[in-house]
Design a protein around this motif. Structure first.
Motif, PDB file in Angstrom:
ATOM      1  N   PRO A  76       4.902  -5.770   0.995  1.00  0.00           N
ATOM      2  CA  PRO A  76       4.156  -6.822   0.377  1.00  0.00           C
ATOM      3  C   PRO A  76       3.436  -7.801   1.161  1.00  0.00           C
ATOM      4  N   HIS A  77       4.017  -8.384   2.450  1.00  0.00           N
ATOM      5  CA  HIS A  77       3.288  -9.346   3.016  1.00  0.00           C
ATOM      6  C   HIS A  77       2.412  -9.141   4.006  1.00  0.00           C
ATOM      7  N   GLU A  78       2.258  -7.517   4.166  1.00  0.00           N
ATOM      8  CA  GLU A  78       1.179  -6.947   4.940  1.00  0.00           C
ATOM      9  C   GLU A  78      -0.053  -6.227   4.366  1.00  0.00           C
ATOM     10  N   LYS A  79       0.092  -6.264   2.944  1.00  0.00           N
ATOM     11  CA  LYS A  79      -0.925  -5.636   2.263  1.00  0.00           C
ATOM     12  C   LYS A  79      -2.470  -6.175   2.460  1.00  0.00           C
ATOM     13  N   GLU A  80      -3.299  -5.348   3.025  1.00  0.00           N
ATOM     14  CA  GLU A  80      -4.482  -5.837   3.107  1.00  0.00           C
ATOM     15  C   GLU A  80      -5.523  -5.606   1.978  1.00  0.00           C
ATOM     16  N   PRO A  81      -6.437  -6.411   1.833  1.00  0.00           N
ATOM     17  CA  PRO A  81      -7.304  -6.005   0.612  1.00  0.00           C
ATOM     18  C   PRO A  81      -7.861  -4.770   0.413  1.00  0.00           C
ATOM     19  N   PHE A  83     -11.612  -2.368  -0.775  1.00  0.00           N
ATOM     20  CA  PHE A  83     -12.940  -2.782  -1.264  1.00  0.00           C
ATOM     21  C   PHE A  83     -13.423  -1.748  -2.091  1.00  0.00           C
ATOM     22  N   ILE A  84     -13.975  -1.997  -3.135  1.00  0.00           N
ATOM     23  CA  ILE A  84     -14.506  -1.098  -4.068  1.00  0.00           C
ATOM     24  C   ILE A  84     -15.940  -1.352  -4.075  1.00  0.00           C
ATOM     25  N   HIS A  85     -16.848  -0.295  -3.600  1.00  0.00           N
ATOM     26  CA  HIS A  85     -18.108  -0.186  -3.683  1.00  0.00           C
ATOM     27  C   HIS A  85     -18.909   0.051  -4.908  1.00  0.00           C
ATOM     28  N   VAL A  86     -19.769  -0.556  -5.751  1.00  0.00           N
ATOM     29  CA  VAL A  86     -20.432  -0.253  -7.044  1.00  0.00           C
ATOM     30  C   VAL A  86     -21.774  -0.420  -6.630  1.00  0.00           C
ATOM     31  N   GLY A  87     -22.614   0.561  -6.235  1.00  0.00           N
ATOM     32  CA  GLY A  87     -24.092   0.616  -5.897  1.00  0.00           C
ATOM     33  C   GLY A  87     -24.123  -0.477  -4.781  1.00  0.00           C
ATOM     34  N   SER A  88     -24.726  -1.301  -4.704  1.00  0.00           N
ATOM     35  CA  SER A  88     -24.844  -2.251  -3.296  1.00  0.00           C
ATOM     36  C   SER A  88     -24.050  -3.350  -3.487  1.00  0.00           C
ATOM     37  N   ILE A  89     -22.957  -3.339  -4.423  1.00  0.00           N
ATOM     38  CA  ILE A  89     -22.175  -4.351  -4.691  1.00  0.00           C
ATOM     39  C   ILE A  89     -20.589  -4.025  -4.083  1.00  0.00           C
ATOM     40  N   SER A  90     -19.995  -4.997  -3.304  1.00  0.00           N
ATOM     41  CA  SER A  90     -18.547  -4.644  -2.906  1.00  0.00           C
ATOM     42  C   SER A  90     -17.634  -5.801  -3.691  1.00  0.00           C
ATOM     43  N   ILE A  91     -16.677  -5.250  -3.914  1.00  0.00           N
ATOM     44  CA  ILE A  91     -15.537  -6.291  -4.578  1.00  0.00           C
ATOM     45  C   ILE A  91     -14.097  -6.057  -3.872  1.00  0.00           C
ATOM     46  N   GLU A  92     -13.984  -7.140  -3.283  1.00  0.00           N
ATOM     47  CA  GLU A  92     -12.454  -7.194  -2.501  1.00  0.00           C
ATOM     48  C   GLU A  92     -11.496  -7.404  -3.455  1.00  0.00           C
ATOM     49  N   VAL A  93     -10.611  -6.378  -3.421  1.00  0.00           N
ATOM     50  CA  VAL A  93      -9.294  -6.693  -4.272  1.00  0.00           C
ATOM     51  C   VAL A  93      -8.116  -6.857  -3.747  1.00  0.00           C
ATOM     52  N   ARG A  94      -7.281  -7.940  -3.987  1.00  0.00           N
ATOM     53  CA  ARG A  94      -6.274  -8.185  -3.373  1.00  0.00           C
ATOM     54  C   ARG A  94      -5.057  -7.849  -4.253  1.00  0.00           C
ATOM     55  N   SER A  95      -3.838  -7.825  -3.481  1.00  0.00           N
ATOM     56  CA  SER A  95      -2.483  -7.611  -4.267  1.00  0.00           C
ATOM     57  C   SER A  95      -2.676  -8.532  -5.448  1.00  0.00           C
ATOM     58  N   GLY A  96      -1.941  -8.322  -6.512  1.00  0.00           N
ATOM     59  CA  GLY A  96      -1.756  -9.265  -7.747  1.00  0.00           C
ATOM     60  C   GLY A  96      -3.036  -9.346  -8.469  1.00  0.00           C
ATOM     61  N   THR A  97      -4.097  -8.792  -8.577  1.00  0.00           N
ATOM     62  CA  THR A  97      -5.469  -8.824  -9.154  1.00  0.00           C
ATOM     63  C   THR A  97      -5.130  -8.461 -10.422  1.00  0.00           C
ATOM     64  N   ASP A  98      -5.743  -9.206 -11.494  1.00  0.00           N
ATOM     65  CA  ASP A  98      -5.801  -8.749 -12.896  1.00  0.00           C
ATOM     66  C   ASP A  98      -6.365  -7.352 -13.198  1.00  0.00           C
ATOM     67  N   MET A  99      -5.719  -6.436 -13.447  1.00  0.00           N
ATOM     68  CA  MET A  99      -6.391  -5.169 -13.361  1.00  0.00           C
ATOM     69  C   MET A  99      -7.151  -4.988 -14.744  1.00  0.00           C
ATOM     70  N   ASN A 100      -6.984  -5.769 -15.642  1.00  0.00           N
ATOM     71  CA  ASN A 100      -8.085  -5.600 -16.711  1.00  0.00           C
ATOM     72  C   ASN A 100      -9.367  -6.361 -16.627  1.00  0.00           C
ATOM     73  N   LEU A 101      -9.100  -7.499 -15.948  1.00  0.00           N
ATOM     74  CA  LEU A 101     -10.367  -8.199 -15.382  1.00  0.00           C
ATOM     75  C   LEU A 101     -11.171  -7.099 -14.521  1.00  0.00           C
ATOM     76  N   LEU A 102     -10.705  -6.657 -13.434  1.00  0.00           N
ATOM     77  CA  LEU A 102     -11.226  -5.910 -12.455  1.00  0.00           C
ATOM     78  C   LEU A 102     -12.055  -4.743 -13.280  1.00  0.00           C
ATOM     79  N   SER A 103     -11.252  -4.139 -14.257  1.00  0.00           N
ATOM     80  CA  SER A 103     -11.937  -2.918 -14.970  1.00  0.00           C
ATOM     81  C   SER A 103     -13.047  -3.624 -15.813  1.00  0.00           C
ATOM     82  N   ASP A 104     -13.084  -4.552 -16.210  1.00  0.00           N
ATOM     83  CA  ASP A 104     -14.221  -5.204 -17.102  1.00  0.00           C
ATOM     84  C   ASP A 104     -15.311  -5.278 -16.213  1.00  0.00           C
ATOM     85  N   ILE A 105     -14.962  -5.951 -14.961  1.00  0.00           N
ATOM     86  CA  ILE A 105     -16.124  -6.190 -13.873  1.00  0.00           C
ATOM     87  C   ILE A 105     -16.879  -4.849 -13.552  1.00  0.00           C
ATOM     88  N   ILE A 106     -15.850  -3.634 -13.092  1.00  0.00           N
ATOM     89  CA  ILE A 106     -16.548  -2.588 -12.808  1.00  0.00           C
ATOM     90  C   ILE A 106     -17.215  -1.954 -13.896  1.00  0.00           C
TER      91      ILE A 106
END
Length: 111
Positions: A76-81, A83-106
């Motif tokens: 867990p202490h070595e986890k790297e983020p 990156f999700i690419h949607v068109g020309s937009i990149s989203i950095e996702v880190r450990s512990g991200t709210d998956m519901n919020l991420l789903s809504d954003i995508i």
């Protein structure tokens, strides 16, 4: 008229011609369509097999199922983020991200 609009219009004409059972010459003469235009679009639809409308429909989001074991691959202490690419937009996702919020954003970005 955009190219997409023209393709839609000509696809409808192409389909109507195919359903008529007439030769290209007969059908286009009856509809008062120029010979070169008709042959151009017939060639386009025969070569590509699909219109841009069908191609854009096939560009829907595709999901991949990933099965993982119980043990973490990286401590867990070595986890790297990631990156999700949607068109020309990149989203950095880190450990512990709210998956519901991420789903809504995508979902919003995919529109």
């Amino acid at each position: 008229m955009t190219l997409k609009d023209k393709r839609i219009e000509w696809k409808a004409r192409y389909d109507a011609w195919k359903e008529s059972g007439q030769s290209i010459s007969e059908w286009r003469r009856e509809k008062e369509i120029k010979t070169h235009q008709m042959y151009y679009w017939v060639q386009q639809f025969r070569e590509h097999g699909k219109t841009s409308i069908k191609k854009s429909a096939s560009r829907e989001t595709q999901w991949l199922t990933v099965q993982m074991g119980d043990s973490p691959l990286v401590p867990p202490h070595e986890k790297e983020p990631i990156f999700i690419h949607v068109g020309s937009i990149s989203i950095e996702v880190r450990s512990g991200t709210d998956m519901n919020l991420l789903s809504d954003i995508i979902h919003v970005l995919g529109k």
